[in-house]
Design an enzyme around this catalytic site. Structure first.
Site, PDB file in Angstrom:
ATOM      1  N   HIS A 162     -11.388  -5.018  42.094  1.00  0.00           N
ATOM      2  CA  HIS A 162     -12.358  -4.579  41.348  1.00  0.00           C
ATOM      3  C   HIS A 162     -13.593  -4.417  42.033  1.00  0.00           C
ATOM      4  CE1 HIS A 162     -13.299  -8.987  40.843  1.00  0.00           C
ATOM      5  NE2 HIS A 162     -14.779  -8.711  41.158  1.00  0.00           N
ATOM      6  N   ASP A 212      -5.571  -7.806  40.482  1.00  0.00           N
ATOM      7  CA  ASP A 212      -6.917  -7.645  40.983  1.00  0.00           C
ATOM      8  C   ASP A 212      -7.100  -7.902  42.457  1.00  0.00           C
ATOM      9  OD1 ASP A 212      -9.860  -7.157  40.904  1.00  0.00           O
ATOM     10  OD2 ASP A 212     -10.308  -9.133  39.989  1.00  0.00           O
ATOM     11  N   SER A 214     -16.628 -12.086  44.901  1.00  0.00           N
ATOM     12  CA  SER A 214     -15.280 -11.591  44.621  1.00  0.00           C
ATOM     13  C   SER A 214     -14.772 -11.033  45.672  1.00  0.00           C
ATOM     14  CB  SER A 214     -15.382 -10.456  43.603  1.00  0.00           C
ATOM     15  OG  SER A 214     -15.701 -10.903  42.311  1.00  0.00           O
TER      16      SER A 214
END
Length: 493
Positions: free
Chosen positions: A122, A152, A229
């Site tokens: 992402h 992901d 992230s």
């Protein structure tokens, strides 16, 4: 050595006191309660001595432990920080009804001396340009090697100048099984703040989230915020135990992808730029599904909760309620929800197009079947920008919003409409599923592109289309008036 010697004497003293205390209990015929016949000084003094001994021991040992523990944390962050990078992305955002340039950032960790970087899918989704800043403040362009939306995970490679020296890189913890309560560090660039470290423990090393995951998550209370992230979750040796992925804002709960699964997926991305998987079209449930209050008999196999129509599983004769025991001779056991990801990984790695022998349990009988898995298309990523209509649309994919896929397995849906734009004024809304445009069925995003091109060939006086959509399961017909240009809209504002 003085602290250790003192500590040892306290341990010996405590053991002697404890031994005398239990001797008194045995003499009275009880090991679980103090007898009233025991001597009064034994009743009251011995527990006090034991407690005081523990307190003194903790005081003596504690004088050295905090400094040692702080040193371990310092060593771990010093070991990992040089390999953690800040990822700056230039991409496009389509959700406002038009393609717009957008900027965002994330984190990553160098995993090879020649500049491969692990991050999240992402972070790279719809990226057009990626620039990476290293811990020493050097910055390089990076190419996207590939990414995998289902796990992901994404992989970058730095565009290093010829002759560049080897880079320091982080190591994955090999054969490492995390336990609840272990200390970990989450490292990255939360909110763009580079080289940030947060500290916490593993709350659950194998947390099950959702119904279709390919791995259990590491749940931690080490702070994971926007921008973390793609950064590493490391143990106190500075080794990667997970890839930071998701934080629930303000809750103290964060999630990371386990290192073993991350490494396997990244290796496949490096080799092929993507991860190929297959599907049988099955929805699986654990035999003991407490969330659904579903309890199947036995302790072997996995319960089939649903079978997609015209899927390989349906064509093989599988049905909801069957217990799938094995595939290709390999057992498929999912007693609890935490067992499901391993079963799903085994099934999605079955070779597409090749027959596989299945063994099922149906109404107490073992039933052999043969299925031919098909290639799993995965999530649809194709997006179309229709500037004159002032909307954006996306292909319907198997992994898109389950409600959309339930109502229509193929076609296109509206991703966004421009505020006060032609589509919005005509009553079109995000998540509308496009059925027909100007009398022609929309079965793919390409069908929509062609309809848009035909609409531009019309003169200004004829810029009106009849559009059929499905909105929350209800069919609607709307007139799309696209006679107003973007410039006219801006002038009106």
């Amino acid at each position: 050595m003085a602290t250790k010697s003192a500590g040892m004497s306290f341990i010996i003293h405590f053991r002697k006191a404890n031994s005398q205390f239990h001797s008194a209990q045995r003499a009275s015929g009880s090991r679980t309660a103090i007898s009233r016949r025991a001597p009064a000084d034994m009743i009251y003094h011995m527990p006090v001595l034991a407690i005081l001994s523990c307190l003194l021991l903790a005081t003596a040992a504690g004088a050295a432990e905090p400094a040692d523990f702080q040193e371990r944390i310092h060593r771990a962050q010093s070991a990992i920080l040089p390999q953690v990078v800040y990822v700056h992305v230039v991409g496009e955002d389509y959700e406002g009804g038009e393609a717009k340039r957008a900027l965002w950032s994330g984190s990553g960790v160098i995993i090879s001396s020649d500049g491969y970087i692990a991050t999240n899918h992402h972070v790279l989704y719809r990226a057009q340009r990626v620039r990476v800043m290293l811990s020493d403040r050097r910055a390089f362009e990076a190419e996207i090697v590939g990414s995998d939306e289902e796990t992901d995970l994404g992989l970058l490679r730095l565009k290093l100048p010829p002759g560049s020296p080897a880079l320091p890189f982080a190591s994955f913890a090999e054969g490492r099984n995390l336990s609840a309560g272990e200390f970990v560090l989450a490292v990255g660039s939360p909110f763009g703040l580079a080289s940030s470290v947060s500290f916490g423990i593993v709350n659950n090393p194998a947390q099950s989230l959702g119904d279709d995951g390919l791995y259990n998550w590491i749940q931690t209370d080490a702070a994971i915020n926007h921008g973390n992230s793609g950064g590493p979750l490391v143990d106190l040796e500075g080794r990667i135990v997970g890839i930071d992925t998701l934080g629930i804002g303000g809750s103290g709960i964060g999630f990371a992808i386990p290192a073993q699964q991350a490494r396997e997926v990244l290796t496949r991305i490096q080799a092929a730029g993507r991860v190929e998987r297959s599907t049988l079209g099955l929805t699986l449930q654990a035999l003991r599904d407490f969330g659904r209050e579903s309890y199947a008999p036995g302790e072997r196999g996995v319960l089939i909760g649903g079978v997609e129509p015209d899927s390989p599983g349906a064509r093989a004769g599988l049905a909801p309620g069957d217990i799938l025991l094995s595939a290709g001779g390999r057992p498929l056991d999912a007693l609890y929800a935490s067992d499901l990801p391993a079963v799903r990984r085994l099934l999605v790695d079955l070779p597409a197009g090749r027959p596989v022998r299945l063994e099922t349990l149906r109404e107490g009988r073992t039933v052999p079947l043969t299925a031919v898995p098909k290639r799993h298309a995965g999530p649809a990523d194709a997006v179309f920008d229709a500037p004159e209509w002032m909307l954006t649309a996306q292909e319907i994919g198997e992994e898109d919003d389950t409600v959309i896929h339930f109502f229509r397995p193929r076609g296109a849906w509206i991703l966004g409409v421009s505020p006060d734009g032609n589509a919005a004024r005509s009553g079109l809304e995000p998540y509308d599923i496009l059925l027909e445009v100007d009398g022609r069925e929309v079965l793919s995003l390409e069908d929509l592109r062609q309809a848009y091109r035909r609409s531009l060939e019309r003169g200004p006086a004829k810029r009106l289309l009849l559009v059929s959509v499905l909105r929350r399961g209800r069919p609607l017909k709307l007139a799309l008036d696209y006679s107003r240009s973007r410039s006219a809209r801006e002038e009106e504002r």
